[in-house]
Design a protein around this motif. Structure first.
Motif, short mmCIF file in Angstrom:
data_model
loop_
_atom_site.label_atom_id
_atom_site.label_comp_id
_atom_site.label_asym_id
_atom_site.label_seq_id
_atom_site.Cartn_x
_atom_site.Cartn_y
_atom_site.Cartn_z
N ARG B 59 -46.34 -60.99 27.26
CA ARG B 59 -46.79 -60.03 26.26
C ARG B 59 -47.05 -60.70 24.91
NH1 ARG B 59 -43.55 -54.73 26.35
NH2 ARG B 59 -44.25 -55.01 28.52
N GLU B 60 -46.21 -61.67 24.56
CA GLU B 60 -46.36 -62.31 23.24
C GLU B 60 -47.68 -63.08 23.12
OE1 GLU B 60 -43.17 -65.04 22.51
OE2 GLU B 60 -43.45 -66.10 24.41
N THR B 61 -48.28 -63.43 24.25
CA THR B 61 -49.59 -64.11 24.21
C THR B 61 -50.65 -63.15 23.66
OG1 THR B 61 -49.02 -65.49 26.10
CG2 THR B 61 -51.35 -65.25 25.61
N LEU B 62 -50.52 -61.88 24.00
CA LEU B 62 -51.51 -60.90 23.56
C LEU B 62 -51.19 -60.31 22.19
CD1 LEU B 62 -52.10 -58.92 26.89
CD2 LEU B 62 -53.02 -61.11 26.18
N THR B 63 -49.92 -60.39 21.78
CA THR B 63 -49.47 -59.75 20.54
C THR B 63 -50.24 -60.31 19.34
OG1 THR B 63 -47.29 -59.47 21.50
CG2 THR B 63 -47.45 -59.24 19.11
N GLY B 64 -50.67 -59.41 18.48
CA GLY B 64 -51.28 -59.82 17.22
C GLY B 64 -52.71 -60.32 17.35
N LYS B 65 -53.36 -60.03 18.47
CA LYS B 65 -54.74 -60.49 18.64
C LYS B 65 -55.75 -59.35 18.55
CE LYS B 65 -53.03 -64.53 19.74
NZ LYS B 65 -51.64 -64.13 19.93
N TYR B 66 -55.32 -58.12 18.73
CA TYR B 66 -56.28 -57.03 18.87
C TYR B 66 -56.17 -55.96 17.80
CZ TYR B 66 -56.72 -59.21 23.43
OH TYR B 66 -56.90 -60.12 24.43
N GLY B 67 -55.29 -56.19 16.80
CA GLY B 67 -55.16 -55.21 15.71
C GLY B 67 -54.81 -53.84 16.25
N GLU B 68 -55.51 -52.85 15.72
CA GLU B 68 -55.34 -51.44 16.09
C GLU B 68 -55.34 -51.21 17.60
OE1 GLU B 68 -55.93 -47.83 14.58
OE2 GLU B 68 -54.27 -48.96 13.68
N ASP B 69 -56.20 -51.96 18.32
CA ASP B 69 -56.40 -51.69 19.74
C ASP B 69 -55.23 -52.13 20.62
OD1 ASP B 69 -58.76 -50.36 19.48
OD2 ASP B 69 -60.01 -52.15 19.70
N SER B 70 -54.22 -52.79 20.00
CA SER B 70 -53.06 -53.24 20.76
C SER B 70 -52.41 -52.08 21.51
CB SER B 70 -52.02 -53.87 19.83
OG SER B 70 -52.55 -55.05 19.28
N LYS B 71 -52.55 -50.89 20.98
CA LYS B 71 -51.92 -49.72 21.64
C LYS B 71 -52.55 -49.44 23.00
CE LYS B 71 -54.84 -46.13 19.51
NZ LYS B 71 -55.83 -47.00 18.79
N LEU B 72 -53.72 -50.04 23.26
CA LEU B 72 -54.40 -49.81 24.53
C LEU B 72 -53.97 -50.79 25.63
CD1 LEU B 72 -58.03 -49.10 23.25
CD2 LEU B 72 -56.18 -47.48 23.66
N ILE B 73 -53.08 -51.72 25.26
CA ILE B 73 -52.66 -52.73 26.25
C ILE B 73 -51.74 -52.10 27.30
CG2 ILE B 73 -51.28 -54.84 26.55
CD1 ILE B 73 -52.32 -55.76 23.82
N TYR B 74 -51.99 -52.42 28.56
CA TYR B 74 -51.13 -51.98 29.67
C TYR B 74 -49.93 -52.91 29.77
CZ TYR B 74 -54.02 -48.64 32.33
OH TYR B 74 -54.70 -47.54 32.77
N ASP B 75 -48.73 -52.37 29.72
CA ASP B 75 -47.54 -53.19 29.89
C ASP B 75 -47.03 -53.08 31.32
OD1 ASP B 75 -47.52 -53.98 27.24
OD2 ASP B 75 -46.37 -52.21 26.61
N LEU B 76 -46.47 -54.19 31.84
CA LEU B 76 -45.74 -54.09 33.10
C LEU B 76 -44.34 -53.56 32.79
CD1 LEU B 76 -46.61 -57.34 35.10
CD2 LEU B 76 -47.66 -55.09 35.20
#
Lengths: 522, 522
Positions: B59-76
């Motif tokens: 998850r930390e690889t994706l953190t802080g890369k997409y700004g506002e859209d981070s809320k759209l990330i699917y978590d396992l």
């Protein structure tokens, strides 16, 4: 692709992929794609079509399909909305697809990643994300014809891989024969599946161990166990079927009788389709999964099957004392038997679990990650594996301070080649020295160079040079051609070189095809 | 594939795929695979290699890369062990890959699914699981050469799709020019990105609306907004660069000056590479993502761009009163602009976010799901789309009660064809009537039949028949050939038919290639 050792993370950040997953890159991905392409070619030759299902399914779609192994399913977090899980294999999504779309018949292949939250063991090739490649036939047909087709496809797949021809065996059995034998031996009906699972371990454990499991672990009468041993040692060609059919106690059992009739018919078909030489009927093959209802099979290859000598067992037992992990020797993929590279069978009830309407199915799953590793090991390492497919490097020749690098001219020639569909590169440097351009071509293992020189350009000429020719070769310095003929001259040379394609040992060889076509057209 | 309406679930069980996902099947998947294959061919022509990264990342690889859209990330789900999320795009995993492997240079393509927990809108093509297709170049090269290559690739990709040639525009701008213009107009430094985002909406909203957002929403001085409007209307060919370079206030700004120099050089290269005719320099193009540092571009096509007429806006405003969803008109893929079919740019800092060591990158992402829909709509619907690639159906001819169905003979012929690499089927029925076999061939749209008859077999002959010939065609009843010549005769006919391949309008056309090769070799 340039590299310099392992990367370094920034701060506390972990620069890595998740445990049990990997990046595919370089010549690994080239070989893997070639294997996928060979498989796809075989599938299409038999009328296969592909479908592509989502990587996650509603969790309830997967529930109740994998027994014990359900604990290995990856769940998505509950972020509101539906509850989903990553697919565990390609078979259950296929059955869901058939039920949902009320498919009456389909020959489908699917090459995709599946997910298992297993303890990864990279050295043994057990990963959490790995590829499966499935071919399945759904639909009602005359007995054993789709089953024969699946086994013919299996033979074509392995014959299409370099270094595999004649080096694999298709082990086959039939659930109805096996169940009949267990009944004849006196196994109680409620113990059929668990005794079947014990028998399935005979490919990696000696009889004494399996017998102990049956008797001590599962409470089977020792006499019954010993009767089973008499049968499960049977192994060989189609004569095994006749041997069993000649035993009155066997054909008196309805299940065994039916299974043997299936098997006899299958052998007749496989004889016509030239699959029999690769076949070994093996009464000890049982397969773990519950849903099989007819023929079952797995493919083993030299070096893929673990030996079950007493020495190995002693080693293993010693090891087990140290490690509490009972799965330690389990392969990556439970649908593929230990040491096997492909496995499958007939499952006539699975689709009915979804829609209530059963559709007969038979299929096979190829363990492509393991097939990849074995193929890689068998490949002729002297063969040059190119990092990409570029055929031509466009290079400017010139010396001294006044040499401009001829960038616009190199771009112009590259454009002409691309327009003609030729794979080409040039060095992305304006004032590039001839030597550094040439070196880039060599590093990329590009087989051809097109060399531009100021004098030649004035005469509207250009040089084609094959890279890596020996010093005494007559064309060592290249061949000068008219600019207008460049594309045709190059294409003729590339077509000649194409005949050296590495990974096509079997049917469908392009060069061979061309020759034959040429003959016909004469 | 047989079907009968929509399937029915068993009990309370929901027989469906998760919301926002779909199964790909039938001719849809055939067309999509063909598009992927066209794209891959272009990428390989330019030396591209593919990599394959895991579908989930730490998850930390994706953190802080997409700004506002981070809320759209699917978590396992957290099932113990590492915390992971499904990939949101292919760019961040690529940057992670480059940093982790200390890649110095690579031209990589990657076609794979990405995941966004967005409100799905199937009718608008906004899905939760969808394909992206990215081509990126990492590495330090002379200015604008990789950028020019990406745009040349973009042109080749769209020219390779049926019905697209001349029907698309590559809109281009440069972050440095845009930032320079904002500075010249007087936009405060801390408002650069937010004003840039507002400008980016000009492709779907009229100026009045964007101006209101700037002034009322973001507190920008109205005079500054009006100055911006003067610049962002600029649109056209390479003359736009000269126009701006002729304005003293523009070239006095260091950022704008640099950007314009880049753009002038790029236009020079694109002229040589024949990309200029498809290019539109557009000062209103800003692109949403923060990480771009140089050229930015997106591709629009007839019908893909929403119009921004006042009538539409009135409609939209009316709608907005009803619906509270501010994203209602947002496209599937934020990395692709609204109405665009591909988008990208230069991002020189992203890899450095992982390893601390920046590697310059430039790339493009093709919105293949949208490209698929538009291509499908443009395809000549009169063309027969075959459900699979089978070329030959093996059929037994015979009448009356004594007709055996010739199953072993059909199998034998099918085996011979498969051995020769020919795609063939036969009906999986023992006593199959001629009519039902023939009908199966017709239903499968199989172009050729091989017809076995008892009398012909005795004479070691077999008939080849092209399906669907008109009644008065001389070969309507087929051609009798020796069994030993069957493969050659069929291959010759198939080779002739292969020239009708549908989806190859541009470079690399096989038929054309063959002709030219033949000429050369004479």
């Amino acid at each position: 692709m340039g590299k310099e050792g392992k990367g370094n993370s920034k701060g506390n950040f972990q620069l890595k992929v998740p445990k049990g997953t990997r990046d595919w890159q370089g010549t690994d991905v080239v070989l893997r794609e070639q294997i996928f392409s060979n498989l796809t070619e075989v599938f299409k030759r038999h009328g296969g079509v592909t479908i592509d299902t989502p990587v996650f399914e509603l969790r309830e779609t997967l529930t109740g399909k994998y027994g014990e192994d359900s604990k290995l399913i990856y769940d998505l977090a509950d972020q509101g909305g539906e509850i989903c899980s990553l697919r565990y294999d390609l078979t259950v999504p296929f059955a869901r697809f058939c039920a949902q779309n009320a498919v009456l018949n389909i020959k489908r292949y699917h090459i995709a990643k599946v997910y298992r939250r297993d303890q990864p063991a990279m050295t043994k090739g057990r990963m959490r994300e790995f590829y499966q490649c499935d071919f399945d036939i759904a639909g009602s047909y005359d007995p054993m014809l789709p089953d024969a087709e699946i086994l013919r496809i299996t033979k074509e797949v392995f014959d299409s891989l370099p270094g595999w021809e004649g080096k694999y065996t298709i082990k086959i059995n039939h659930r109805k024969i096996l169940d009949g034998i267990f009944q004849i031996c006196g196994v109680p009906q409620d113990k059929l599946r668990t005794i079947s699972s014990a028998v399935d371990k005979l490919d990696k454990s000696p009889w004494e161990e399996v017998r102990r499991e049956m008797v001590e672990g599962k409470g089977l009468d020792p006499e019954i166990a010993d009767k089973i041993w008499e049968y499960v040692q049977l192994k060989g060609g189609r004569e095994i079927v006749t041997q069993l059919q000649n035993k009155p106690e066997v054909v008196a059992n309805e299940s065994a009788k039916q299974g043997l009739e299936d098997m006899a018919l299958l052998c007749k078909y496989l004889d016509i389709l030239d699959v029999l030489p690769a076949l070994s009927i093996d009464m000890s093959l049982a397969r773990g999964l519950d849903y099989y209802t007819g023929v079952i099979y797995e493919v083993v290859t030299e070096g893929s099957a673990p030996s079950a000598s007493s020495k190995d067992v002693a080693k293993k037992e010693k090891k087990q004392k140290k490690s509490a992990d009972p799965d330690e020797d389990r392969s990556n993929d439970p649908t593929i038997g230990v040491g096997s590279v492909a496995a499958g069978g007939r499952y006539d009830e699975l689709v009915g679990m979804f829609s209530g309407k059963a559709i007969p199915c038979v299929g096979i799953s190829f363990g492509v990650d393991r097939i990849f590793s074995i193929t890689q090991a068998r490949l002729d390492s002297s063969k040059v594996v190119r990092p990409n497919e570029v055929d031509v490097f466009v290079v400017a020749f010139g010396m001294g301070k006044d040499f401009t690098g001829l960038l616009p001219e190199r771009m112009q020639v590259a454009k002409t080649l691309w327009d003609a569909g030729i794979k080409a590169e040039y060095l992305w440097k304006e004032k590039a020295k001839f030597q550094s351009q040439f070196k880039a071509a060599e590093n990329g293992k590009v087989p051809w160079a097109v060399i531009l020189g100021e004098d030649e350009l004035k005469a509207n000429k250009v040089k084609i040079k094959e890279m890596g020719l020996p010093k005494d070769h007559p064309e060592k310095d290249g061949v000068l051609v008219d600019m207008g003929d460049l594309v045709l001259e190059l294409k003729a040379r590339l077509a000649r070189q194409r005949d050296e394609v590495a990974l096509r040992p079997a049917a469908g060889n392009d060069a061979e095809e061309k020759e034959k076509e040429a003959e016909v057209e004469k």
